[in-house]
Design an enzyme around this catalytic site. Structure first.
Site, PDB file in Angstrom:
ATOM      1  N   ASP A  25       0.818  -1.223   0.000  1.00  0.00           N
ATOM      2  CA  ASP A  25       0.000   0.000   0.000  1.00  0.00           C
ATOM      3  C   ASP A  25       0.849   1.270   0.000  1.00  0.00           C
ATOM      4  O   ASP A  25       0.622   2.184  -0.786  1.00  0.00           O
ATOM      5  CB  ASP A  25      -0.923   0.036   1.234  1.00  0.00           C
ATOM      6  CG  ASP A  25      -2.013  -1.026   1.182  1.00  0.00           C
ATOM      7  OD1 ASP A  25      -2.458  -1.368   0.070  1.00  0.00           O
ATOM      8  OD2 ASP A  25      -2.408  -1.512   2.258  1.00  0.00           O
ATOM      9  N   ARG A 105       0.365   4.317  16.497  1.00  0.00           N
ATOM     10  CA  ARG A 105       0.067   5.232  15.371  1.00  0.00           C
ATOM     11  C   ARG A 105       0.315   6.697  15.683  1.00  0.00           C
ATOM     12  O   ARG A 105       0.849   7.424  14.848  1.00  0.00           O
ATOM     13  CB  ARG A 105      -1.370   5.021  14.875  1.00  0.00           C
ATOM     14  CG  ARG A 105      -1.672   3.626  14.376  1.00  0.00           C
ATOM     15  CD  ARG A 105      -0.651   3.131  13.406  1.00  0.00           C
ATOM     16  NE  ARG A 105      -1.048   1.886  12.760  1.00  0.00           N
ATOM     17  CZ  ARG A 105      -0.230   1.082  12.117  1.00  0.00           C
ATOM     18  NH1 ARG A 105       1.059   1.395  12.033  1.00  0.00           N
ATOM     19  NH2 ARG A 105      -0.659  -0.019  11.548  1.00  0.00           N
ATOM     20  N   ASP A 134      -6.694   2.840  11.243  1.00  0.00           N
ATOM     21  CA  ASP A 134      -5.433   3.576  11.215  1.00  0.00           C
ATOM     22  C   ASP A 134      -5.541   4.923  10.502  1.00  0.00           C
ATOM     23  O   ASP A 134      -4.815   5.855  10.813  1.00  0.00           O
ATOM     24  CB  ASP A 134      -4.331   2.708  10.599  1.00  0.00           C
ATOM     25  CG  ASP A 134      -3.938   1.579  11.545  1.00  0.00           C
ATOM     26  OD1 ASP A 134      -4.096   1.775  12.770  1.00  0.00           O
ATOM     27  OD2 ASP A 134      -3.494   0.525  11.072  1.00  0.00           O
ATOM     28  N   SER A 185      -1.862 -10.318   6.779  1.00  0.00           N
ATOM     29  CA  SER A 185      -1.558  -8.900   6.964  1.00  0.00           C
ATOM     30  C   SER A 185      -1.153  -8.713   8.431  1.00  0.00           C
ATOM     31  O   SER A 185      -1.925  -9.006   9.340  1.00  0.00           O
ATOM     32  CB  SER A 185      -2.792  -8.066   6.634  1.00  0.00           C
ATOM     33  OG  SER A 185      -2.582  -6.751   7.098  1.00  0.00           O
TER      34      SER A 185
HETATM   35  N1  ARG Z   1      -7.583  -3.911  14.307  1.00  0.00           N
HETATM   36  C1  ARG Z   1      -6.435  -3.577  15.059  1.00  0.00           C
HETATM   37  C2  ARG Z   1      -6.454  -2.133  15.464  1.00  0.00           C
HETATM   38  O1  ARG Z   1      -7.219  -1.392  14.934  1.00  0.00           O
HETATM   39  C3  ARG Z   1      -5.118  -3.967  14.428  1.00  0.00           C
HETATM   40  C4  ARG Z   1      -4.992  -3.856  12.959  1.00  0.00           C
HETATM   41  C5  ARG Z   1      -3.602  -4.144  12.523  1.00  0.00           C
HETATM   42  N2  ARG Z   1      -3.430  -4.323  11.131  1.00  0.00           N
HETATM   43  C6  ARG Z   1      -3.060  -5.494  10.551  1.00  0.00           C
HETATM   44  N3  ARG Z   1      -2.896  -5.489   9.279  1.00  0.00           N
HETATM   45  N4  ARG Z   1      -2.884  -6.584  11.206  1.00  0.00           N
HETATM   46  O2  ARG Z   1      -5.709  -1.710  16.322  1.00  0.00           O
END
Ligand code: ARG
Length: 408
Positions: A25, A105, A134, A185
């Site tokens: 991405d 983040r 995110d 992922s």
């Molecule tokens: N859903 C989780 C969060 O919003 C983690 C997402 C992480 N991304 C991944 N591609 N595993 O904090």
């Protein structure tokens, strides 16, 4: 106060700071920024919050191939001290797992802003999709620290799919070899590792052993018990079995202890901010261990009412952190309460780690609101006779209700 909105400065279109992980991405954002968004200079920023060293190196390598001005920012210690330890004081959990991706983040955004300020840029890009959390966290973070920022999110803005991205990458010579073979992922930092995608998208599909990198399966964990003493000062851990570490090293060591003993695998259905339910798997060894120890110590030193109220404050704090509202004044307000309680959260918690089980076996603190002399079955310091009146009148309203009900 800065004016929030688009810059009118004609130079502002020239340089864009891309929050860069090195994945598919964010990599396609590099040619896209030049060809579709009209920038002539792309600055990539990769923030190291404890991802595997090869991911950090690979991001730098790709950036070099694609000719960006690249920055790698080592933020591991800052992440541990200011974000993971903050999460401990706040017992930060969301729907049953320790907040991990979410707390990294804001720091990633802050580092991107730092680079931007250094080079005089106000435009940013990131690779978040329009489905996840995110995008909120990265954009809130950037805008909090640079209200005049212009932010592009090409994957979201152009509604791109992975298949389209791969085709585009091939056309533009974006190196994506690793991305093509990736089934899962993954997002990883010192506080946790999250795995989604592939067949995990089927909520009824059992997580295959191969997704776990940090935590052993209970059947492969040692047959002997590991005993661990975690020492806290003012709400944060300072030593493990008497050995002191920097925050970053302490978290890494806690990950090692718990991971070896099969502690911290979590499989949840998670409600994202936009309402989408997703299946998430987490490896949270160190965070599970340290949060459990911290709560055990709070149970010893805080008053009953403090504990009850703090649960609510912690839940509210976790909600804000999940949403990426790291610099919201409300979060500060909540922390004022939390911090005041943490002044007494000093002491030691002893735990047993064994094949996926984490058991508290002892706790001590100079602030313990506990007196063996008062609580023991064998002492008379607490004069039992004094309870008589209190016991008689406790639940007075219930007694009155039944008295009245009998007459009706
Ligand atoms: N859903 C989780 C969060 O919003 C983690 C997402 C992480 N991304 C991944 N591609 N595993 O904090």
């Amino acid at each position: 106060m800065h004016k929030v909105g688009r810059m009118t400065n004609t130079n502002s279109k020239k340089t864009v700071v891309l929050v860069y992980s090195g994945g598919l991405d964010t990599s396609i954002c590099i040619p896209m920024m030049k060809e579709e968004y009209g920038y002539d200079h792309v600055v990539t920023v990769t923030v190291d919050v404890g991802q595997p060293a090869e991911d950090i190196a690979q991001a730098a390598e790709k950036a070099k191939i694609m000719g960006t001005e690249h920055y790698t920012v080592d933020a591991k210690e800052e992440f541990a001290a200011e974000y993971c330890f903050r999460a401990i004081k706040s017992n930060a959990m969301y729907e049953g797992y320790p907040l991990s991706t979410s707390i990294a983040r804001p720091l990633i955004a802050a580092k991107a802003v730092e680079v931007a300020k250094k080079i005089g840029a106000t435009a940013f890009a990131h690779g978040c999709t329009g489905k996840g959390n995110d995008q909120f966290r990265i954009e809130y973070g950037i805008r909090a620290l640079m209200p005049e920022a212009v932010i592009h999110a090409p994957i979201r803005e152009k509604n791109l799919t992975r298949t389209w991205e791969i085709e585009y990458a091939k056309k533009k010579n974006v190196p994506i070899q690793q991305s093509l073979t990736k089934i899962w992922s993954i997002d990883e930092n010192l506080w946790g590792r999250s795995i989604e995608g592939g067949r995990l998208e089927e909520p009824n599909f059992a997580p295959p052993e191969e997704i776990f990198q940090w935590i052993k399966s209970p059947k492969d964990a040692p047959d002997t018990v590991t005993e661990l003493k975690v020492e806290f000062k003012n709400g944060v851990p300072v030593s493990l079995n008497g050995e002191t570490f920097t925050p970053g090293k302490l978290v890494a060591k806690a990950n090692h202890y718990a991971g070896t003993n099969a502690i911290g695998r979590i499989d949840v259905m998670e409600d994202r901010m936009l309402g989408l339910k997703v299946r998430e798997n987490y490896e949270c060894p160190g965070s599970t261990l340290l949060l459990t120890a911290h709560k055990a110590l709070e149970a010893l030193v805080l008053t009953r009412e403090e504990i009850k109220f703090k649960e609510k404050v912690d839940a509210q704090w976790s909600e804000l952190a999940y949403q990426g509202l790291w610099w919201d004044p409300f979060k500060d307000d909540l922390e004022a309460f939390q911090n005041n309680t943490q002044k007494r959260v000093s002491g030691t918690v002893t735990m047993r780690l064994y094949k996926g089980n984490l058991t508290i076996i002892g706790r001590e603190s100079p602030w313990a609101l506990y007196s063996e002399d008062l609580a023991s079955f064998d002492t008379t310091t607490f004069d039992q006779r004094e309870s008589t009146g209190m016991v008689k009148n406790f639940g007075l309203q219930q007694r009155m209700f039944f008295h009245l009900a009998k007459k009706m």
